[in-house]
Design a protein around this motif. Structure first.
Motif, short mmCIF file in Angstrom:
data_model
loop_
_atom_site.label_atom_id
_atom_site.label_comp_id
_atom_site.label_asym_id
_atom_site.label_seq_id
_atom_site.Cartn_x
_atom_site.Cartn_y
_atom_site.Cartn_z
N ILE A 76 0.86 -1.18 0.00
CA ILE A 76 0.00 0.00 0.00
C ILE A 76 0.89 1.23 0.00
O ILE A 76 1.66 1.46 0.94
CB ILE A 76 -0.93 0.03 1.24
CG1 ILE A 76 -1.71 -1.28 1.35
CG2 ILE A 76 -1.87 1.22 1.16
CD1 ILE A 76 -2.64 -1.55 0.20
N ALA A 77 0.81 2.03 -1.04
CA ALA A 77 1.61 3.25 -1.17
C ALA A 77 0.72 4.36 -1.72
O ALA A 77 1.05 5.01 -2.71
CB ALA A 77 2.81 3.00 -2.07
N THR A 78 -0.41 4.54 -1.06
CA THR A 78 -1.43 5.46 -1.58
C THR A 78 -1.25 6.89 -1.12
O THR A 78 -2.10 7.74 -1.42
CB THR A 78 -2.82 4.97 -1.14
OG1 THR A 78 -2.80 4.72 0.27
CG2 THR A 78 -3.19 3.70 -1.86
N GLY A 79 -0.18 7.20 -0.40
CA GLY A 79 0.04 8.57 0.04
C GLY A 79 -0.79 8.92 1.26
O GLY A 79 -1.43 8.06 1.87
N GLY A 80 -0.76 10.19 1.62
CA GLY A 80 -1.51 10.66 2.77
C GLY A 80 -2.93 11.03 2.39
O GLY A 80 -3.19 11.44 1.26
N LYS A 136 -2.62 21.78 -3.49
CA LYS A 136 -3.32 20.49 -3.40
C LYS A 136 -2.51 19.33 -3.95
O LYS A 136 -2.61 18.20 -3.47
CB LYS A 136 -4.67 20.57 -4.14
CG LYS A 136 -4.59 20.83 -5.63
CD LYS A 136 -5.97 20.93 -6.24
CE LYS A 136 -5.92 21.24 -7.73
NZ LYS A 136 -5.31 20.16 -8.50
N ASP A 137 -1.67 19.58 -4.97
CA ASP A 137 -0.90 18.49 -5.55
C ASP A 137 0.34 18.13 -4.74
O ASP A 137 0.95 17.10 -4.94
CB ASP A 137 -0.49 18.84 -6.99
CG ASP A 137 -1.70 18.91 -7.92
OD1 ASP A 137 -2.61 18.09 -7.74
OD2 ASP A 137 -1.74 19.79 -8.78
N GLU A 138 0.75 19.03 -3.83
CA GLU A 138 1.92 18.77 -3.02
C GLU A 138 1.53 18.47 -1.57
O GLU A 138 2.32 18.66 -0.66
CB GLU A 138 2.88 19.96 -3.09
CG GLU A 138 3.48 20.17 -4.45
CD GLU A 138 4.57 21.22 -4.43
OE1 GLU A 138 5.76 20.84 -4.29
OE2 GLU A 138 4.26 22.41 -4.55
N PHE A 139 0.31 18.01 -1.40
CA PHE A 139 -0.23 17.81 -0.06
C PHE A 139 0.62 16.81 0.72
O PHE A 139 0.95 15.73 0.24
CB PHE A 139 -1.66 17.30 -0.17
CG PHE A 139 -2.45 17.47 1.08
CD1 PHE A 139 -3.16 18.63 1.31
CD2 PHE A 139 -2.46 16.49 2.06
CE1 PHE A 139 -3.88 18.80 2.47
CE2 PHE A 139 -3.18 16.65 3.22
CZ PHE A 139 -3.90 17.81 3.43
N VAL A 140 0.99 17.20 1.93
CA VAL A 140 1.72 16.31 2.84
C VAL A 140 0.93 16.21 4.13
O VAL A 140 0.41 17.22 4.62
CB VAL A 140 3.14 16.86 3.13
CG1 VAL A 140 3.84 16.00 4.18
CG2 VAL A 140 3.97 16.89 1.84
N THR A 141 0.82 15.00 4.66
CA THR A 141 0.10 14.83 5.92
C THR A 141 1.00 14.20 6.96
O THR A 141 1.98 13.53 6.65
CB THR A 141 -1.12 13.89 5.75
OG1 THR A 141 -0.65 12.61 5.29
CG2 THR A 141 -2.12 14.46 4.78
N CYS A 142 0.65 14.47 8.21
CA CYS A 142 1.16 13.62 9.28
C CYS A 142 -0.01 12.72 9.67
O CYS A 142 -1.17 13.11 9.55
CB CYS A 142 1.66 14.45 10.45
SG CYS A 142 0.41 15.13 11.55
N GLY A 143 0.31 11.53 10.10
CA GLY A 143 -0.75 10.57 10.38
C GLY A 143 -0.67 9.38 9.44
O GLY A 143 0.15 9.33 8.52
#
Length: 419
Positions: free
Chosen positions: A175-179, A357-364
């Protein structure tokens, strides 16, 4: 695709970003006997790679050791220290060099392709995947994932690219679906038995609708300190004034380290900007007194001090109540105190954030405690692996999020290649 696939010989990767591609390539190269599918729900792959770094792609960051590298991750770095020892900056540089992509190091440590084009990086990944035999399925999503009694997974596919495809049976799944900005994106991982650290945005800029600096868009200060009033959160670095508020590395890094606290505050508060972080109240007051004594006849607004940009200095002087023609030897004590305060603590009311929106980074994401960090395999579901931002790990700006993607993708892919 064949109607019947032997699960033991087939693996799948969900997510056509940096981590997904790296994992698929590592798996296929380590075990050419495998059939490796990479599923991407959109019509294009490597979208974030292509737009990152202003279209240049900040591939990684020059760090001499894993111990140095982990210091740049607000979450997850310490746990990934051994993983970075296995595949860190040096290994990333060598990996791309073997595929014809030479990287260069800029003064701040960021590393880019010498071509200054993200397409160089994207093409190298696509070519490596093609040469390794990875089968990329565009416009294809995993609508449902079922654990098979005999081991492995059955993926029910959806999307325009999957309209004529049967369910896909695989022995292992990455699973490498991003944040996901909304936790609903992880519901199916919860169904597989995983808990989720609630995803919130990281790496964002501050909206300041009533900023006294609103007439200074594009102004940059190479070193300032940004602090959130009433909080311990603060960071030093370049600050950029924008038409919507504040940006630049200092703001982005502050947003990363304070991602969860800022979410709790609903992205409101007062940012205090110290334009002269080398000074304290005492040292700056003493310096101003001496400067004023020696330059009494100089018009204040026309003569910036301590290397401050002209437009910023003039704005701060005006905010302090200094007249356009006021000279230093005419400055009232009250105005001088106000000016000193603004130089060290310009208050800016933050009302929200702005994120590309295209460079969205999340913690979690998936807690690292639920993952074997040597193989990136789930501790709860055998054969299930994770890589990239789906994990609860995120770095500050500067190539660190891509490095985490390369590292976790490589380790996951190599582990999936083993029988």
């Amino acid at each position: 695709m064949k109607k019947e696939l032997v699960p033991a010989q087939t693996v799948a990767v969900i997510g056509g970003g940096a981590a997904g591609f790296f994992g698929a390539i590592a798996c296929a190269e380590a075990n050419p006997q495998l059939t490796v599918f990479l599923l991407e729900k959109t019509g294009k792959t490597l979208g974030k790679v292509r737009i990152s770094g202003g279209g240049r792609c900040n591939v990684t960051h020059a760090c001499e050791s894993a111990a140095q590298l982990v210091q740049h991750y607000p979450r997850g770095g310490r746990q990934l220290k051994e993983a970075f020892r296995q595949f860190g900056t040096d290994e990333t540089v060598a990996w791309f060099a073997r595929r014809g992509v030479q990287l260069k190091t800029e003064a701040d440590g960021r590393m880019f392709p010498v071509t200054d084009s993200s397409e160089t990086v994207a093409r190298a990944l696509e070519d490596a995947a093609r040469q390794a035999g990875v089968q990329v399925l565009l416009n294809t999503s995993a609508e449902a994932i079922e654990l098979l009694p005999e081991g492995g997974f059955e993926l029910t596919l959806s999307g325009a690219g999957a309209s004529s495809l049967p369910p896909l049976r695989v022995a292992k799944l990455l699973i490498a679906t991003g944040g996901h900005p909304k936790s609903g994106g992880y519901d199916w991982l919860r169904a597989l038995g995983h808990s989720i650290a609630e995803p919130v945005p990281s790496l964002f800029t501050f909206n300041v609708p009533a900023s006294p600096l609103r007439e200074l868009p594009g102004l940059s200060v190479p070193l300032a300190r940004v602090q959130l009033a009433g909080e311990k959160l603060q960071y030093e670095g370049p600050v950029l004034v924008t038409h919507w508020g504040l940006s630049g590395p200092a703001v982005l890094k502050l947003s990363a380290w304070g991602a969860r606290r800022l979410s709790e505050l609903q992205y409101t508060g007062t940012a205090l900007i110290n334009w002269l972080p080398v000074h304290t109240d005492e040292t700056l007051r003493a310096w101003l007194q001496e400067y004023r004594h020696q330059n009494g006849k100089k018009i204040i607004g026309a003569n910036p001090i301590l290397g401050l940009p002209q437009r910023l200095w003039r704005t701060l002087a005006t905010e302090a109540g200094v007249g356009a023609e006021t000279r230093w030897n005419e400055l009232p004590a009250k105005a001088q105190s106000k000016l000193l305060e603004l130089l060290l603590r310009t208050p800016l009311g933050v009302q929200g954030k702005t994120t590309h929106k295209d460079e969205f980074v999340t913690c979690g994401g998936i807690p690292l405690s639920e993952v074997d960090l040597k193989t990136m395999q789930s501790r709860r579901v055998p054969g299930l692996h994770f890589a990239g931002e789906v994990l609860d790990v995120d770095g500050i700006t500067g190539g660190f999020n891509f490095q985490a993607a390369w590292t976790t993708g490589f380790l996951a892919g190599r582990a999936m290649a083993n029988k």
